[in-house]
Design a protein around this motif. Structure first.
Motif, PDB file in Angstrom:
ATOM      1  N   ALA A 110      29.739  42.852  41.772  1.00 35.44           N
ATOM      2  CA  ALA A 110      30.718  41.857  42.298  1.00 35.44           C
ATOM      3  C   ALA A 110      31.763  41.157  42.706  1.00 35.44           C
ATOM      4  CB  ALA A 110      29.611  42.579  44.131  1.00 35.44           C
ATOM      5  N   LEU A 111      32.362  40.889  42.993  1.00 39.74           N
ATOM      6  CA  LEU A 111      33.460  39.671  43.587  1.00 39.74           C
ATOM      7  C   LEU A 111      33.181  39.383  44.124  1.00 39.74           C
ATOM      8  CD1 LEU A 111      36.667  40.586  41.218  1.00 39.74           C
ATOM      9  CD2 LEU A 111      34.605  39.400  40.548  1.00 39.74           C
ATOM     10  N   VAL A 112      32.462  38.034  44.690  1.00 42.66           N
ATOM     11  CA  VAL A 112      32.412  37.368  46.029  1.00 42.66           C
ATOM     12  C   VAL A 112      33.498  36.062  45.881  1.00 42.66           C
ATOM     13  CG1 VAL A 112      30.964  36.061  47.412  1.00 42.66           C
ATOM     14  CG2 VAL A 112      30.407  37.685  45.538  1.00 42.66           C
ATOM     15  N   PRO A 113      34.492  36.149  46.553  1.00 47.02           N
ATOM     16  CA  PRO A 113      35.575  35.348  47.290  1.00 47.02           C
ATOM     17  C   PRO A 113      34.519  34.111  47.785  1.00 47.02           C
ATOM     18  CG  PRO A 113      36.183  37.174  48.468  1.00 47.02           C
ATOM     19  CD  PRO A 113      34.915  37.333  47.693  1.00 47.02           C
ATOM     20  N   VAL A 114      34.587  32.499  46.840  1.00 46.12           N
ATOM     21  CA  VAL A 114      34.437  31.369  47.547  1.00 46.12           C
ATOM     22  C   VAL A 114      35.102  29.972  47.614  1.00 46.12           C
ATOM     23  CG1 VAL A 114      31.352  32.053  47.031  1.00 46.12           C
ATOM     24  CG2 VAL A 114      33.322  30.687  46.005  1.00 46.12           C
ATOM     25  N   VAL A 115      34.667  29.669  49.200  1.00 38.92           N
ATOM     26  CA  VAL A 115      35.446  27.721  48.901  1.00 38.92           C
ATOM     27  C   VAL A 115      34.332  26.913  49.587  1.00 38.92           C
ATOM     28  CG1 VAL A 115      37.415  26.716  50.311  1.00 38.92           C
ATOM     29  CG2 VAL A 115      37.893  29.381  50.589  1.00 38.92           C
TER      30      VAL A 115
ATOM     31  N   GLU B 246      39.317  27.293  45.876  1.00 40.25           N
ATOM     32  CA  GLU B 246      38.902  28.242  45.776  1.00 40.25           C
ATOM     33  C   GLU B 246      38.479  29.269  45.183  1.00 40.25           C
ATOM     34  OE1 GLU B 246      41.887  31.218  48.056  1.00 40.25           O
ATOM     35  OE2 GLU B 246      42.388  29.102  49.218  1.00 40.25           O
ATOM     36  N   THR B 247      37.336  30.074  44.410  1.00 38.67           N
ATOM     37  CA  THR B 247      37.094  30.347  43.227  1.00 38.67           C
ATOM     38  C   THR B 247      36.350  31.983  43.397  1.00 38.67           C
ATOM     39  OG1 THR B 247      36.082  29.828  40.746  1.00 38.67           O
ATOM     40  CG2 THR B 247      35.039  29.096  42.942  1.00 38.67           C
ATOM     41  N   ASN B 248      35.490  32.623  42.629  1.00 39.86           N
ATOM     42  CA  ASN B 248      34.960  34.036  42.764  1.00 39.86           C
ATOM     43  C   ASN B 248      33.491  33.611  41.634  1.00 39.86           C
ATOM     44  OD1 ASN B 248      36.598  35.645  43.634  1.00 39.86           O
ATOM     45  ND2 ASN B 248      37.986  34.383  42.511  1.00 39.86           N
ATOM     46  N   LEU B 249      32.667  34.255  42.292  1.00 41.77           N
ATOM     47  CA  LEU B 249      31.152  34.566  42.104  1.00 41.77           C
ATOM     48  C   LEU B 249      31.314  35.818  41.356  1.00 41.77           C
ATOM     49  CD1 LEU B 249      28.939  32.946  44.753  1.00 41.77           C
ATOM     50  CD2 LEU B 249      29.695  31.740  42.243  1.00 41.77           C
ATOM     51  N   ILE B 250      30.641  36.514  40.280  1.00 43.47           N
ATOM     52  CA  ILE B 250      30.218  37.286  39.753  1.00 43.47           C
ATOM     53  C   ILE B 250      29.127  37.932  40.316  1.00 43.47           C
ATOM     54  CG2 ILE B 250      30.337  39.402  38.197  1.00 43.47           C
ATOM     55  CD1 ILE B 250      32.272  37.658  36.554  1.00 43.47           C
ATOM     56  N   ALA B 251      28.958  38.526  41.603  1.00 46.22           N
ATOM     57  CA  ALA B 251      27.496  38.994  42.034  1.00 46.22           C
ATOM     58  C   ALA B 251      26.532  40.442  41.148  1.00 46.22           C
ATOM     59  CB  ALA B 251      28.018  39.135  42.565  1.00 46.22           C
ATOM     60  N   VAL B 252      25.835  39.883  40.270  1.00 44.00           N
ATOM     61  CA  VAL B 252      24.571  41.408  39.838  1.00 44.00           C
ATOM     62  C   VAL B 252      23.747  41.590  40.121  1.00 44.00           C
ATOM     63  CG1 VAL B 252      24.424  41.804  37.246  1.00 44.00           C
ATOM     64  CG2 VAL B 252      26.387  40.144  37.699  1.00 44.00           C
ATOM     65  N   SER B 253      23.680  42.548  40.024  1.00 45.96           N
ATOM     66  CA  SER B 253      22.024  43.772  40.582  1.00 45.96           C
ATOM     67  C   SER B 253      21.422  44.008  39.792  1.00 45.96           C
ATOM     68  CB  SER B 253      21.802  44.129  42.529  1.00 45.96           C
ATOM     69  OG  SER B 253      21.245  44.487  42.314  1.00 45.96           O
TER      70      SER B 253
END
Length: 173
Positions: A102-107, A120-127
């Motif tokens: 998942a791409l998770v936008p964060v500030v 403003e960036t993004n995290l990659i969430a992995v399960s």
């Protein structure tokens, strides 16, 4: 017969919608816990959310722990303190080779000498276990060319957004 087919289609799409919402809710919950760990410089919790591949690339958990502690100490010495870490809406996710990505936008807002730095960036969430456990990869130094080196099962379905320059807001005098 047509009613049964219509009911089956409705049930399928309802299940898909619920499943999608549950995955996104699970990601948001995990991202908030990750944010708290980052704000509090809780290295142990940060490690628990760090993708195992990154820990392995760093030479193991102890090496990664030392690196994270050093980063936090250097930021503290420079007068940099993470103040806020917000998860934005519009999370995108996909399944890739048995994993959920998942791409998770964060500030993020950091206190820096003379003001605040807002990024403003993004995290990659992995399960790897079907949304029960989430790991995060920060994308500050990752792009489409090297994401596969960090995340082997990345299939390119999700497109990493362009990076935005941080915004500096000077303290009012």
């Amino acid at each position: 017969m047509a009613n049964k087919l219509l009911l089956s289609v409705i049930c399928f799409f309802s299940f898909f919608s619920i499943s999608k919402a549950q995955i996104e809710s699970s990601i948001v919950d995990a991202a908030h816990a990750y944010a708290r760990a980052q704000i509090n410089a809780d290295v142990e919790s940060i490690l628990n959310f760090t993708h195992p591949g990154l820990i392995e690339q760093a030479g193991g958990r102890e090496n990664m722990k030392k690196t994270l502690q050093l980063i936090h100490q250097n930021q503290q010495n420079k007068g940099i303190k993470l103040q806020d870490f917000r998860v934005k809406e519009s999370i995108q996710h996909t399944r890739s080779n048995g994993e959920i990505h998942a791409l998770v936008p964060v500030v993020t807002t950091s206190k820096v000498p003379g003001g605040q730095l807002i990024s403003e960036t993004n995290l990659i969430a992995v399960s790897e276990s079907g949304a029960d456990r989430w790991y995060f990869i920060e994308t500050t130094s990752i792009d489409e060319r090297n994401v596969g080196k960090v995340l082997e099962n990345w299939d390119g379905t999700l497109i990493l957004p362009f990076k935005k320059a941080p915004v500096f807001k000077e303290d009012k005098k």
